[in-house]
Scaffold this active site. Structure first.
Site, mmCIF file in Angstrom:
data_model
loop_
_atom_site.group_PDB
_atom_site.id
_atom_site.type_symbol
_atom_site.label_atom_id
_atom_site.label_comp_id
_atom_site.label_asym_id
_atom_site.label_seq_id
_atom_site.Cartn_x
_atom_site.Cartn_y
_atom_site.Cartn_z
ATOM 1 N N GLY A 64 0.853 -1.189 0.000
ATOM 2 C CA GLY A 64 0.000 0.000 0.000
ATOM 3 C C GLY A 64 0.888 1.236 0.000
ATOM 4 N NE ARG A 115 -5.250 4.277 -3.149
ATOM 5 C CZ ARG A 115 -4.934 5.269 -2.334
ATOM 6 N NH1 ARG A 115 -5.785 6.265 -2.147
ATOM 7 N NH2 ARG A 115 -3.777 5.285 -1.714
ATOM 8 C CG ASN A 137 -5.803 -7.631 -3.876
ATOM 9 O OD1 ASN A 137 -5.304 -7.628 -2.757
ATOM 10 N ND2 ASN A 137 -7.094 -7.844 -4.072
ATOM 11 C CB ALA A 138 -0.577 -6.455 -1.054
ATOM 12 C CG LEU A 148 4.938 2.807 6.152
ATOM 13 C CD1 LEU A 148 5.859 3.984 5.894
ATOM 14 C CD2 LEU A 148 5.289 2.179 7.467
ATOM 15 C CG ASP A 202 -8.707 2.136 4.122
ATOM 16 O OD1 ASP A 202 -9.380 2.444 5.130
ATOM 17 O OD2 ASP A 202 -9.085 2.335 2.955
ATOM 18 C CD GLU A 238 -2.658 9.343 5.397
ATOM 19 O OE1 GLU A 238 -2.881 9.324 4.177
ATOM 20 O OE2 GLU A 238 -3.412 9.903 6.219
#
Lengths: 363, 239
Positions: B56, B81, B111-112, B131, B134, B209
């Site tokens: 991610g 994404r 898609n991990a 990190l 979500d 983030e």
């Protein structure tokens, strides 16, 4: 999920039709017991998490899988009920699984199920003491507990065959990767050889010591329905074909092929007989010798095949969502093109200005 | 030759949440043996191996920080994404043309949760990064969380024994959830990194983030875990 099972401990076939479990010995069918009755809820049902309710049986009760060991028979049903019976077919224990079970395995010490959420759980033989073993991210389509009880092999809709240690299933031993669509069924042919069929219409023979395929065979006719093994013969079923292969060392060679009149639902085989359930619905028994099926005969006895219910598996083939990203890339391409054109015309304008300055100075 | 521009985020906006359980169209190799890493890294040689994975990776902040810190190590970010992974891709293309470094970092849109074993062999990775995952607050969305008992088995599989997982979150509940899951998992134990662990120092400040959290004077919690030998197998061997 399979409703036809060869029980080597009694040299008979077990068949689930609707909620009824039948036994086929020779060519006679005998009704054994009705399955899928929801157990009375007792305090022993521990909910999976605090605040969550204990699972309840729901949906129509029909048999979706059978497993056997010497002293016991385990049955899973569509309504989430998991049950075990002794060899007199008296119910010994029952419980309700969290999600509908897709496969079941039983030994004299444990019962293991996989479910449609992709998880596998073990239970004690009394069907208490539920333990979470492992989780796939998609539905687990088939499962094998190796006879030495050292490994649990599970296959899923995301093309994977996973070999986990047992009972420490959190420790993945290896993956067998090669299918390009869901893996429908797996069979352990020997401690080192595994057979699988998938939605990519491939039959693959795997060497477990190297995790590599040793032989890949294409399907003779579209999708595979199921596979069965009676050493040294493998029976691979499509909807209208049963193809028999002989395993010599690590090579499969075809020995015969049978074409059926109706779509095949399930197959089970012993050394000398093959039981075939078709969509008529009809149950047929064949003689099986030297890798050839012959002498088809109908089954006698009280067996009401009209009760048969097709197990509803979740969507097997992937429904791929592209969410309009082609549009995004097209817009991006246009944007970059426009930016480049702007750059070029700006640069051309600057060049023009420089040139006119030069001539102006000269002139 | 047209110069590759640094991407601007406003051209790559996408909804933050994506359903990892659904089947988007991804490119992924059938197995790690057939994965062609040279598509991602111009200088990748057959003897090289990807050693770090950012699960991610978002807009690529961590990779941009780690890449010059570990110039000999190949690292990859997984991002589900489309637009965000496209941004990271363009970012590295631009960085590489301006710098000698950044050839060892790249992004894959995938898609991990589903495809880690397709990309990595057993015990291949030395470091994994999770990190600001979500939170997926609602109970019905918990199965979308990147840390779960089921997935930890896959993380343990692709990580070598002794390998490390670095986690950060600005949501205390998510941090607690990750700590609880990792600590209760037999193949991981909590790890206190020594001062020399360069990766541990950049966890908070390097991502978009993380910088946002700092700007808003919020708090981030980190936890690092080491992949250990299976105590069950160790015990069996002992008996």
């Amino acid at each position: 999920m399979s409703v036809l099972h060869y029980d080597k401990h009694t040299n008979s076939f077990l068949l689930g039709v609707g909620a009824n479990l039948y036994q086929l010995s020779e060519n006679r069918a005998k009704l054994l017991v009705k399955c899928g009755e929801a157990p009375e809820t007792t305090e022993k049902e521990e909910p999976i998490k605090e605040g969550e309710k204990a699972p309840r049986a729901e949906g129509p009760a029909y048999i979706t899988g059978v497993a056997t060991c010497e002293g016991r028979v385990a049955v899973i049903s569509n309504n989430k009920v998991v049950e075990t019976f002794d060899r007199d077919f008296q119910r010994v224990a029952s419980t309700v699984a969290i999600k509908r079970a897709t496969s079941v395995q039983i030994t004299d010490k444990t019962v293991v199920i996989s479910d449609k959420a992709g998880d596998a759980y073990s239970y004690s033989t009394a069907l208490t003491d539920r333990k979470y073993l492992l989780g796939h991210v998609s539905v687990v389509m088939d499962m094998i507990l190796t006879p030495d009880l050292n490994f649990l092999i599970t296959c899923d809709r995301d093309e994977k065959i996973r070999i986990s240690h047992f009972p420490n299933c959190y420790n993945i031993h290896s993956y067998l990767l090669g299918h390009q669509e869901y893996v429908l069924k797996i069979l352990l042919l020997s401690p080192n050889l595994l057979l699988s069929v998938g939605g990519d219409q491939k039959l693959i023979l795997w060497d477990l010591s190297t995790s590599q395929p040793v032989q890949t065979l294409p399907s003779p006719q579209e999708d595979y329905i199921t596979i069965s093994y009676s050493p040294p013969y493998i029976l691979a079923c499509n909807s209208r074909h049963v193809t028999v292969y002989k395993l010599t060392d690590t090579t499969l060679t075809q020995t015969s092929q049978l074409v059926t009149d109706h779509d095949i639902i399930d197959v089970a085989s012993s050394d000398s007989r093959v039981a075939l359930l078709t969509r008529e619905p009809k149950l047929e028994i064949y003689q099986f010798s030297e890798g050839v099926m012959s002498g088809k005969c109908e089954v006698e006895g009280e067996i009401d095949l009209s009760q048969f219910k097709d197990s509803v598996l979740p969507e097997k083939k992937k429904v791929v969502r592209t969410a309009g990203f082609a549009e995004y890339f097209e817009r991006k391409r246009k944007r970059i093109e426009e930016e480049n054109l702007k750059e070029e015309s700006k640069q051309a304008h600057i060049n023009l200005q420089e040139k006119s300055k030069e001539t102006h100075l000269k002139g | 030759m047209t110069k590759v521009k640094y991407p601007q985020k406003r051209n790559y906006r996408q909804r933050a949440h994506s359903n990892p359980l659904s089947d988007h169209s991804f490119d992924y190799p059938v197995s790690p043996d057939v994965m062609d890493w040279t598509k991602l890294y111009p200088r990748f040689k057959p003897e090289n191996e990807v050693k770090f994975c950012d699960i991610g990776c978002g807009y690529g902040g961590l990779l941009v920080t780690l890449s010059p810190m570990f110039p000999e190590t190949y690292m990859v970010g997984f991002e589900i994404r489309v637009k965000v992974s496209d941004y990271v891709n363009d970012r590295f293309l631009a960085l590489r043309q301006d710098n000698e470094v950044y050839h060892n970092a790249g992004v894959i849109r995938t898609n991990a949760m589903k495809y880690l074993p397709n990309f990595f062999r057993k015990g291949q990775l030395e470091k994994m990064f999770i990190l600001y995952p979500d939170p997926h607050f609602k109970k019905c969305k918990h199965k979308w969380r990147i840390v779960s008992e089921g997935l930890l088995a896959e993380y343990a599989y692709v990580l070598k024994v002794g390998g490390l997982v670095y986690t950060v979150s600005d949501v205390k509940e998510v941090h607690d959830w990750m700590v609880e899951h990792f600590t209760n998992f037999p193949l991981f134990e909590r790890y206190d990194p020594p001062a020399e662990d360069k990766a541990a120092q950049v966890l908070i400040g390097s991502t978009e983030e993380g910088k946002k959290v700092l700007r808003n004077k919020g708090q981030s919690w980190t936890a690092i875990f080491k992949r250990i030998e299976d105590p069950y197998l160790v015990n069996c061997a002992g008996t």
